[in-house]
Design a protein around this motif. Structure first.
Motif, mmCIF file in Angstrom:
data_model
loop_
_atom_site.group_PDB
_atom_site.id
_atom_site.type_symbol
_atom_site.label_atom_id
_atom_site.label_comp_id
_atom_site.label_asym_id
_atom_site.label_seq_id
_atom_site.Cartn_x
_atom_site.Cartn_y
_atom_site.Cartn_z
ATOM 1 N N LEU A 187 0.986 -1.151 -0.002
ATOM 2 C CA LEU A 187 0.058 0.126 -0.133
ATOM 3 C C LEU A 187 0.686 1.273 -0.054
ATOM 4 C CD1 LEU A 187 -2.688 -1.055 2.520
ATOM 5 C CD2 LEU A 187 -3.177 -0.755 0.208
ATOM 6 N N THR A 188 1.807 1.471 0.829
ATOM 7 C CA THR A 188 2.573 2.525 1.115
ATOM 8 C C THR A 188 3.562 2.655 -0.411
ATOM 9 O OG1 THR A 188 3.086 1.902 3.356
ATOM 10 C CG2 THR A 188 4.707 3.603 2.471
ATOM 11 N N LEU A 189 3.996 1.785 -1.053
ATOM 12 C CA LEU A 189 4.590 1.819 -2.060
ATOM 13 C C LEU A 189 3.829 2.151 -3.268
ATOM 14 C CD1 LEU A 189 7.444 1.173 -3.659
ATOM 15 C CD2 LEU A 189 6.549 -1.076 -4.327
ATOM 16 N N GLY A 190 2.746 1.729 -3.454
ATOM 17 C CA GLY A 190 1.676 2.221 -4.259
ATOM 18 C C GLY A 190 1.569 3.890 -4.263
ATOM 19 N N PHE A 191 1.332 4.187 -2.999
ATOM 20 C CA PHE A 191 0.856 5.599 -2.826
ATOM 21 C C PHE A 191 2.126 6.462 -3.072
ATOM 22 C CE2 PHE A 191 -2.766 4.123 -0.325
ATOM 23 C CZ PHE A 191 -3.682 4.821 -0.911
ATOM 24 N N VAL A 192 3.318 5.860 -2.778
ATOM 25 C CA VAL A 192 4.582 6.966 -2.843
ATOM 26 C C VAL A 192 4.719 6.740 -4.355
ATOM 27 C CG1 VAL A 192 7.135 6.723 -2.400
ATOM 28 C CG2 VAL A 192 5.659 6.145 -0.563
ATOM 29 N N VAL A 193 4.611 5.919 -5.362
ATOM 30 C CA VAL A 193 5.107 5.619 -6.581
ATOM 31 C C VAL A 193 3.827 6.642 -7.239
ATOM 32 C CG1 VAL A 193 4.947 4.576 -8.787
ATOM 33 C CG2 VAL A 193 6.007 3.585 -6.644
ATOM 34 N N ALA A 194 2.603 6.649 -6.943
ATOM 35 C CA ALA A 194 1.659 7.446 -7.651
ATOM 36 C C ALA A 194 2.005 9.009 -7.157
ATOM 37 C CB ALA A 194 0.373 7.131 -7.033
ATOM 38 N N GLY A 195 2.225 9.259 -5.771
ATOM 39 C CA GLY A 195 2.758 10.631 -5.574
ATOM 40 C C GLY A 195 3.857 11.064 -6.445
ATOM 41 N N PHE A 196 4.773 10.288 -6.635
ATOM 42 C CA PHE A 196 6.039 10.759 -6.969
ATOM 43 C C PHE A 196 5.808 10.995 -8.566
ATOM 44 C CE2 PHE A 196 10.204 9.737 -9.470
ATOM 45 C CZ PHE A 196 10.796 10.827 -8.936
ATOM 46 N N GLN A 197 5.044 10.096 -9.246
ATOM 47 C CA GLN A 197 4.654 10.353 -10.731
ATOM 48 C C GLN A 197 3.941 11.576 -11.025
ATOM 49 O OE1 GLN A 197 6.000 8.585 -13.293
ATOM 50 N NE2 GLN A 197 6.948 7.374 -12.079
ATOM 51 N N TRP A 198 3.081 11.887 -10.025
ATOM 52 C CA TRP A 198 2.085 13.027 -9.843
ATOM 53 C C TRP A 198 3.143 14.410 -10.114
ATOM 54 C CZ3 TRP A 198 1.666 16.803 -6.350
ATOM 55 C CH2 TRP A 198 0.663 17.835 -6.699
ATOM 56 N N LEU A 199 4.032 14.060 -9.087
ATOM 57 C CA LEU A 199 4.898 15.397 -8.886
ATOM 58 C C LEU A 199 5.936 15.517 -9.905
ATOM 59 C CD1 LEU A 199 6.141 17.568 -6.848
ATOM 60 C CD2 LEU A 199 7.560 15.755 -6.120
ATOM 61 N N MET A 200 6.194 14.516 -10.532
ATOM 62 C CA MET A 200 7.182 14.491 -12.102
ATOM 63 C C MET A 200 6.253 15.063 -13.010
ATOM 64 S SD MET A 200 10.265 13.752 -11.006
ATOM 65 C CE MET A 200 10.830 13.561 -12.891
ATOM 66 N N LYS A 201 5.216 14.795 -13.264
ATOM 67 C CA LYS A 201 4.353 15.250 -14.269
ATOM 68 C C LYS A 201 4.090 16.810 -14.075
ATOM 69 C CE LYS A 201 2.099 11.041 -15.725
ATOM 70 N NZ LYS A 201 0.706 10.247 -15.767
ATOM 71 N N ARG A 202 3.838 17.207 -12.885
ATOM 72 C CA ARG A 202 3.721 18.569 -12.398
ATOM 73 C C ARG A 202 4.894 19.507 -12.833
ATOM 74 N NH1 ARG A 202 -0.327 21.225 -9.220
ATOM 75 N NH2 ARG A 202 0.473 23.186 -8.306
ATOM 76 N N MET A 203 5.848 18.897 -12.374
ATOM 77 C CA MET A 203 7.305 19.699 -12.537
ATOM 78 C C MET A 203 7.529 19.764 -14.257
ATOM 79 S SD MET A 203 9.509 17.864 -9.557
ATOM 80 C CE MET A 203 11.209 18.646 -10.350
#
Length: 213
Positions: A187-203
């Protein structure tokens, strides 16, 4: 050798865990305390640097037909050194990480960098690649550890601070013990990866907007 670009790739754009999704076994298994995360991250980083340097130095000598077998032997040698060093100087960490230190031999991050980078580049560049990929791996481990330890045990800095017990943030009985179990890792890995991908796309979106202006 562009150090800035290599650092950005290791930490962000080609992060071995959050982008390439490599080394999942250790990420899911040992990220229950900050002590484990930092110990595992430093161990993998040392092995990455040493194996990259030696493989790069021998890249013109190792026959292509047996290169994978040769890489595994080299990696196994450095893993053994790190494993024995942990048993001698940090027995508590060695016991906590258990079989996952010897399993670094088959960690896809190390073999992948040996094949994709060290076998094609100079010793100096390979050393930098190992360092930055190791930093990216360690950062991902620490993020996972902090989240799982906080939610699962209610503490911060387990194994390091406050005599090894960590600093208690949540009252005892409040944390969700599920988070330090395997399902919590997924669960943690899924949320961390999703959050990181969102941040990268935003950047990336902000970068494109800035370029247009």
């Amino acid at each position: 050798m562009k150090i800035g670009k290599m650092f950005k790739e290791g930490l962000l754009t080609k992060n071995p865990v959050l982008v390439q999704l490599l080394g999942m076994c250790s990420i899911l298994a040992i990220t229950t305390s900050l002590f484990n995360g930092i110990g595992m991250g430093i161990s993998v980083t040392i092995i990455l640097i040493c194996s990259n340097v030696l493989i790069s130095a021998l890249r013109k000598v190792i026959p292509s037909q047996i290169r994978i077998a040769a890489y595994i032997v080299i990696i196994a040698g450095f893993v053994t050194i790190v494993d024995l060093a942990l048993q001698a100087f940090l027995p508590e960490l060695s016991e906590s990480l258990g079989v996952f230190i010897p399993l670094i031999v088959v960690n896809c991050i190390i073999l992948g960098r040996a094949e994709a980078f060290a076998s094609k580049n100079t010793v100096a560049a390979s050393a930098m690649d190992g360092l930055f990929q190791g930093i990216g791996y360690t950062v991902a481990l620490v993020i996972m550890c902090v989240i799982r330890e906080f939610l699962g045990a209610g503490t911060f800095g387990g194994g390091i601070l406050n005599g090894g017990e960590g600093i208690r943030i949540l009252p005892e009985g409040t944390p969700a013990m599920m988070m330090i179990m395997p399902v919590g890792g997924f669960l943690t890995l899924g949320f961390v990866v999703a959050g990181f991908q969102w941040l990268m796309k935003r950047m990336e979106k902000k970068k494109k907007e800035a370029e247009k202006k």
